[in-house]
Design a protein around this motif. Structure first.
Motif, PDB file in Angstrom:
ATOM      1  N   MET A   1       0.836  -1.188   0.000  1.00  0.00           N
ATOM      2  CA  MET A   1       0.000   0.000   0.000  1.00  0.00           C
ATOM      3  C   MET A   1       0.878   1.249   0.000  1.00  0.00           C
ATOM      4  O   MET A   1       1.954   1.252   0.597  1.00  0.00           O
ATOM      5  N   ILE A   2       0.396   2.292  -0.659  1.00  0.00           N
ATOM      6  CA  ILE A   2       0.962   3.627  -0.489  1.00  0.00           C
ATOM      7  C   ILE A   2      -0.068   4.435   0.280  1.00  0.00           C
ATOM      8  O   ILE A   2      -1.242   4.481  -0.094  1.00  0.00           O
TER       9      ILE A   2
ATOM     10  N   GLY B   1      -2.763  -4.418  -8.361  1.00  0.00           N
ATOM     11  CA  GLY B   1      -3.906  -4.653  -7.492  1.00  0.00           C
ATOM     12  C   GLY B   1      -3.812  -3.986  -6.130  1.00  0.00           C
ATOM     13  O   GLY B   1      -4.759  -4.047  -5.345  1.00  0.00           O
ATOM     14  N   ALA B   2      -2.692  -3.351  -5.831  1.00  0.00           N
ATOM     15  CA  ALA B   2      -2.509  -2.741  -4.507  1.00  0.00           C
ATOM     16  C   ALA B   2      -3.215  -1.385  -4.417  1.00  0.00           C
ATOM     17  O   ALA B   2      -3.410  -0.702  -5.423  1.00  0.00           O
ATOM     18  N   PRO B   3      -3.574  -0.985  -3.191  1.00  0.00           N
ATOM     19  CA  PRO B   3      -4.282   0.287  -2.998  1.00  0.00           C
ATOM     20  C   PRO B   3      -3.344   1.447  -2.684  1.00  0.00           C
ATOM     21  O   PRO B   3      -2.210   1.251  -2.270  1.00  0.00           O
ATOM     22  N   LEU B   4      -3.863   2.657  -2.886  1.00  0.00           N
ATOM     23  CA  LEU B   4      -3.161   3.841  -2.407  1.00  0.00           C
ATOM     24  C   LEU B   4      -4.161   4.864  -1.894  1.00  0.00           C
ATOM     25  O   LEU B   4      -5.276   4.979  -2.418  1.00  0.00           O
TER      26      LEU B   4
ATOM     27  N   THR C   1      -6.585   2.316  -6.761  1.00  0.00           N
ATOM     28  CA  THR C   1      -5.850   1.052  -6.835  1.00  0.00           C
ATOM     29  C   THR C   1      -5.046   1.019  -8.127  1.00  0.00           C
ATOM     30  O   THR C   1      -5.381   1.697  -9.106  1.00  0.00           O
ATOM     31  N   LYS C   2      -3.992   0.219  -8.111  1.00  0.00           N
ATOM     32  CA  LYS C   2      -3.262  -0.041  -9.337  1.00  0.00           C
ATOM     33  C   LYS C   2      -3.926  -1.257  -9.989  1.00  0.00           C
ATOM     34  O   LYS C   2      -3.724  -2.384  -9.556  1.00  0.00           O
TER      35      LYS C   2
ATOM     36  N   ASN D   1      -8.645  -1.763   7.038  1.00  0.00           N
ATOM     37  CA  ASN D   1      -9.570  -1.961   5.921  1.00  0.00           C
ATOM     38  C   ASN D   1      -8.916  -2.635   4.727  1.00  0.00           C
ATOM     39  O   ASN D   1      -9.561  -3.429   4.041  1.00  0.00           O
ATOM     40  N   ASP D   2      -7.653  -2.317   4.453  1.00  0.00           N
ATOM     41  CA  ASP D   2      -7.125  -2.625   3.118  1.00  0.00           C
ATOM     42  C   ASP D   2      -5.752  -3.277   3.091  1.00  0.00           C
ATOM     43  O   ASP D   2      -5.110  -3.304   2.044  1.00  0.00           O
ATOM     44  N   THR D   3      -5.273  -3.771   4.252  1.00  0.00           N
ATOM     45  CA  THR D   3      -4.002  -4.512   4.271  1.00  0.00           C
ATOM     46  C   THR D   3      -4.131  -5.717   5.198  1.00  0.00           C
ATOM     47  O   THR D   3      -5.053  -5.800   6.006  1.00  0.00           O
TER      48      THR D   3
END
Length: 198
Positions: free
Chosen positions: A1-2, A45-48, A98-99, A144-146
């Motif tokens: 994540m970033i 697929g990773a979020p930022l 997201t990527k 939430n996202d990791t």
């Protein structure tokens, strides 16, 4: 994540006069470079999550979308009144993207308005940076996202709140800060968080 809080670069131009939208556009080449590097290092697929405010968001939106899939704009209601001439400021934005494709990992009932008190209200004695975010806000994003053991990059880490939250939530952390004073504060806070966790 970033997960990062870059300088908004708004308000005053280089000659100390109030800036205009044209002045603010000067930051676009900087953010084009930043987002290009984020695209390079972020896994598919990773979020930022990128903090911004109402003045910078319109400028960043197109550049952001040229590199990532914009998923939502979270409104962080910090339940505190800052200065403001034509209505007092009580919120900031968090650009969420997201990527590529990413399946939602958090409860579908969550809304895009988050009411979390800012550090001015909750812990002013531990405020080390003018734009310091509460760890509760960062923890919510991480939860939430990791997953445990995931790696989080904060390239504008300031006083290290993202690093502290990563330690508390069992995530790996990479932080970058150009001002030595804040780097040293961040280093101390992260080491203290590690000591408390062990």
């Amino acid at each position: 994540m970033i997960l990062t809080d870059p300088p908004y670069c708004v308000g005053v131009s280089s000659n100390s006069t109030k800036s205009s939208i044209i002045d603010n556009r000067m930051v676009l080449p900087f953010f084009e470079l930043v987002f290009s590097e984020y695209e390079r290092v972020l896994k598919e697929g990773a979020p930022l999550y990128i903090n911004t405010d109402w003045r910078t968001y319109p400028l960043l939106y197109e550049t952001f979308c040229s590199h990532f899939s914009m998923r939502n704009l979270i409104v962080w209601d910090y339940m505190w009144m800052k200065a403001g001439l034509y209505y007092r400021f009580t919120h900031e934005f968090i650009m969420y993207g997201t990527k590529g494709k990413r399946k939602r990992r958090f409860d579908g009932a969550q809304t895009d308005i988050w009411r979390i008190r800012c550090i001015n209200y909750t812990d002013v004695k531990n405020k080390f940076h003018q734009t310091q975010k509460p760890t509760e806000l960062i923890q919510r994003i991480l939860q939430n996202d990791t997953d445990l053991g995931d790696t989080v990059l904060d390239s504008f880490m300031g006083s290290g709140s993202t690093g502290v939250a990563c330690v508390q939530e069992g995530r790996n952390f990479i932080g970058i800060e150009q001002e030595r004073r804040y780097f040293e504060i961040a280093q101390r806070r992260i080491e203290e968080a590690r000591a408390c966790r062990s």
